[in-house]
Design a protein around this motif. Structure first.
Motif, short mmCIF file in Angstrom:
data_model
loop_
_atom_site.label_atom_id
_atom_site.label_comp_id
_atom_site.label_asym_id
_atom_site.label_seq_id
_atom_site.Cartn_x
_atom_site.Cartn_y
_atom_site.Cartn_z
N UNK A 224 6.80 7.01 -6.32
CA UNK A 224 5.58 6.22 -6.53
C UNK A 224 5.73 5.33 -7.76
N UNK A 225 6.35 5.87 -8.80
CA UNK A 225 6.56 5.11 -10.03
C UNK A 225 7.53 3.96 -9.78
N UNK A 226 8.66 4.25 -9.14
CA UNK A 226 9.65 3.18 -8.90
C UNK A 226 9.07 2.13 -7.96
N UNK A 227 8.25 2.54 -7.00
CA UNK A 227 7.64 1.58 -6.10
C UNK A 227 6.68 0.64 -6.81
N UNK A 228 5.83 1.20 -7.67
CA UNK A 228 4.87 0.37 -8.40
C UNK A 228 5.58 -0.62 -9.32
N UNK A 229 6.64 -0.16 -9.98
CA UNK A 229 7.35 -1.03 -10.91
C UNK A 229 8.16 -2.09 -10.17
N UNK A 230 8.72 -1.75 -9.02
CA UNK A 230 9.43 -2.75 -8.22
C UNK A 230 8.47 -3.82 -7.74
N UNK B 34 0.85 -1.18 0.00
CA UNK B 34 0.00 0.00 0.00
C UNK B 34 0.89 1.24 0.00
N UNK B 35 0.45 2.28 -0.71
CA UNK B 35 1.25 3.49 -0.80
C UNK B 35 0.37 4.71 -0.60
N UNK B 36 0.84 5.63 0.23
CA UNK B 36 0.18 6.91 0.45
C UNK B 36 1.20 7.98 0.07
N UNK B 37 1.19 8.37 -1.21
CA UNK B 37 2.25 9.20 -1.77
C UNK B 37 1.69 10.29 -2.68
N UNK B 38 2.41 11.41 -2.78
CA UNK B 38 2.09 12.37 -3.84
C UNK B 38 2.53 11.79 -5.18
N UNK B 39 2.26 12.52 -6.24
CA UNK B 39 2.62 12.08 -7.59
C UNK B 39 4.10 12.39 -7.83
N UNK C 210 4.12 2.20 2.08
CA UNK C 210 5.06 3.22 1.64
C UNK C 210 4.35 4.56 1.77
N UNK C 211 4.91 5.47 2.55
CA UNK C 211 4.22 6.73 2.82
C UNK C 211 5.21 7.89 2.83
N UNK C 212 4.69 9.07 2.53
CA UNK C 212 5.52 10.27 2.55
C UNK C 212 5.49 10.92 3.93
N UNK C 213 6.38 11.89 4.13
CA UNK C 213 6.37 12.66 5.37
C UNK C 213 5.56 13.94 5.23
N UNK C 214 5.16 14.28 4.00
CA UNK C 214 4.38 15.48 3.78
C UNK C 214 4.27 15.79 2.31
N UNK C 215 3.48 16.82 1.99
CA UNK C 215 3.30 17.23 0.61
C UNK C 215 3.00 18.72 0.59
N UNK C 216 2.82 19.27 -0.61
CA UNK C 216 2.65 20.71 -0.79
C UNK C 216 1.42 20.96 -1.65
#
Length: 641
Positions: free
Chosen positions: A150-156, A141-146, A189-195
């Motif tokens: 996110x791309x490398x995670x999905x492909x891995x 599961x991923x909680x990420x901005x664009x 997989x999660x980010x620490x923040x976004x803008x």
């Protein structure tokens, strides 16, 4: 019928669609010159068509014999049942120093990965996942901005057969839990923040609370995006099993990727319905259907070429993100953007298009309407000479927006209004780079998609409004819904309206030209006096008013019938006066019919939307009837209710 754009003979001759037609002619004999002839052939020879898509695009893998086992029911159809291949291997087939992934943030922060660098990043992450014991079928599961991670995670994940499922970090805690707890991921997989819109949003505490409530999690990988952009030292949350991404990949070195060969229908993604009427449905999509549909849509319907620069304004919680990622399989670079499209001044996306030489610009119909309302003329202010295709989706594109694109963005452009959905991770109706763009119409039905419009009795109709259906199987049908015993919810979602036929839930019309007009969702159709009215029919009239920024129309049960209510958002400082109400009603009467005239027109400060930007007509309808809104987390702005 008004033709707004017609490709030149040279454009038609060099299009991928023309090359595909020649390929089919060489292998299967002559096919008529019209697009309608090609589409008819693709339906009449369904297995041959999809096998030709595999061969024409040189898919890496073993086809394994038959292209289609039809089964006794549309749901039972199996495409390439004996095939073995890997989605990520096909996406990462290019390895050189040219751009593959380009990223820009509203903050001005930018980065890029070459094909060689992308392969290296996926290689390192794949090794880390494999070392952690991840196996085919496990969920990430991923909680990420664009962002590129996110791309490398999905492909891995795809490289070893794990299932990737993502949402945007602007989702609330409950919205994330409603999605991810259902699928029991091993890794988050999660980010620490976004803008967004000039603000920095720290989500570390929310991530910690979410992680603590998903018992299946064994590892929480933190992508320090906020820290990287702001220049702060990255900080890992103080929760069990949490690790920064750079520490997770650790000392693994770039190298060849051991792609796991998998069945055609092996799960690749889990996407989620909007969830406005309860827990979101977990829709499982297979790797093979996703790849073939996207290759077809990118190369044939969008004319994407190697070295093109493909952009779609999307978050990781909308299927257009998954669609965008697959553009890498066409050896094209993908352009990512995170932030508000209007910060700081509304020019950012077209500045991006100019600086990177975008060839395909994808966005929502709402975005174009906002540009027009704000008096923007991107084609006059920016060099868009490389732009060949402008794609829109999310809601029906109004005829006035067609005019706006050709008047103020670019004249020589294939405007591709496209429509499909999360349910099929692709499109039913979309563009044709070798055919005309007709004002107010989606150009064509997709190749290999047996799309029709049916009346209430299940009879095909043209030139009249009815239900959009697909009568034959296609490879991007969901593999299943997650935890759906006996496919009961799957069957109920698409096959109960017309047994054995996919009913998509769109209210549509097939035109004499072979194009399509969408009038909104079938479950939001208005029914005053027993006459079915699509909400887009009203929006087409109302949003031509300069005073009106946007609107939503719903039906209200009233004195034994249904009456139409229209809610409007006006420009700042304006108040809905009787004169404007009268002018709106007169326009609706003249442009639609007396039946379309709302019983009441009401000013509101904002209109509720789902997190993918779609107007939530059902939520509005429920709230005016005093019904409980079962999942406010599905809305980006629930306060609007």
């Amino acid at each position: 019928m008004k033709i707004l754009w017609q490709p030149s003979e040279e454009q038609i001759a060099r299009a991928n669609l023309a090359a595909f037609r020649r390929f089919l002619t060489d292998s299967h004999g002559p096919i008529g010159e019209a697009y309608a002839d090609l589409h008819a052939w693709s339906i009449e020879h369904l297995p041959d068509f999809w096998e030709a898509v595999w061969d024409f695009f040189d898919v890496i893998g073993e086809k394994g014999g038959a292209a289609l086992e039809p089964g006794n029911h549309m749901m039972d159809a199996r495409f390439f049942p004996n095939a073995r291949f890997n989605f990520a291997e096909n996406v990462l087939r290019r390895r050189d120093g040219a751009d593959a992934v380009i990223f820009r943030s509203e903050t001005g922060y930018a980065s890029r990965l070459s094909w060689e660098e992308l392969h290296g990043e996926v290689s390192r992450l794949t090794q880390a996942l494999r070392a952690g014991g991840l196996e085919p079928g496990d969920r990430i599961a991923a909680c990420l901005p664009n962002i590129p991670e996110a791309v490398t995670g999905a492909l891995a994940a795809a490289s070893l057969g794990a299932v990737w499922s993502s949402c945007s970090p602007d989702f609330g805690e409950q919205g994330i839990l409603d999605r991810f707890r259902q699928i029991e991921p091993r890794i988050l997989v999660a980010c620490d923040g976004y803008f967004y819109n000039g603000k920095t949003i720290d989500v570390r505490e929310k991530v910690c609370r979410v992680a603590e409530q998903i018992p299946s999690l064994e590892k929480i990988v933190i992508v320090p995006h906020r820290a990287e952009v702001t220049g702060e030292p990255p900080v890992c949350p103080d929760i069990p099993h949490a690790v920064l991404l750079q520490d997770y990949v650790g000392d693994f070195e770039e190298g060849e990727i051991a792609f796991t060969p998998l069945p055609f229908s092996h799960p690749l993604y889990i996407l989620f319905s909007s969830g406005t009427t309860g827990l979101p449905k977990c829709i499982v999509h297979g790797a093979g259907g996703t790849l073939l549909q996207h290759l077809k849509e990118h190369r044939l319907h969008s004319d994407i070429q190697p070295d093109d620069r493909v952009f779609f304004f999307t978050t990781c919680g909308w299927m257009m993100w998954n669609w965008l990622v697959t553009a890498l399989a066409s050896r094209a670079a993908i352009l990512l953007y995170d932030g508000s499209p209007f910060y700081p001044d509304g020019n950012v996306l077209y500045e991006y298009a100019e600086s990177e030489g975008m060839t395909l610009f994808g966005t929502s119909a709402r975005y174009l309407q906002a540009l027009e309302k704000n008096g923007r003329a991107p084609g006059e202010d920016h060099d868009l000479s490389e732009l060949r295709t402008l794609a829109t989706t999310g809601s029906p594109l109004l005829p006035a927006s067609f005019d706006y694109v050709y008047a103020h963005i670019k004249k020589d452009l294939c405007l591709s209004s496209i429509s499909g959905g999360t349910d099929i991770i692709s499109c039913f109706v979309l563009g044709n780079p070798t055919g005309p763009v007709i004002r107010g119409e989606i150009q064509v039905k997709g190749l290999g998609m047996a799309v029709e419009v049916w009346d209430e009795d299940g009879q095909r109709i043209t030139g009249r409004k009815g239900e959009l259906v697909c009568t034959r199987p296609f490879p991007s049908m969901p593999v299943c819904f997650w935890n759906d015993a006996g496919n009961a919810r799957y069957r109920a979602a698409y096959f109960e309206r017309f047994p054995g036929v996919w009913a998509h839930g769109d209210f549509a019309e097939e035109t004499a030209s072979g194009g399509f007009i969408l009038y909104g969702r079938s479950d939001a159709v208005l029914n005053p006096g027993g006459v079915r009215i699509g909400t887009a029919e009203i929006y087409r009239q109302v949003e031509g008013f300069d005073e009106v920024l946007e609107s939503v129309a719903v039906g209200q049960e009233w004195e034994g019938d249904t009456r139409i209510l229209l809610f409007v958002v006006l420009r700042e400082g304006l108040t809905l006066e009787e004169d404007l109400i009268d002018r709106i009603k007169r326009q609706i009467r003249a442009g639609a019919s007396p039946r379309h005239i709302p019983a009441r027109i009401i000013q509101v400060p904002q209109i509720p939307r789902t997190r993918s930007g779609k107007i939530s007509e059902i939520a509005v309808r429920d709230v005016i009837h005093g019904r409980e809104i079962r999942n406010l987390e599905a809305l980006a702005n629930p306060e609007a209710l």
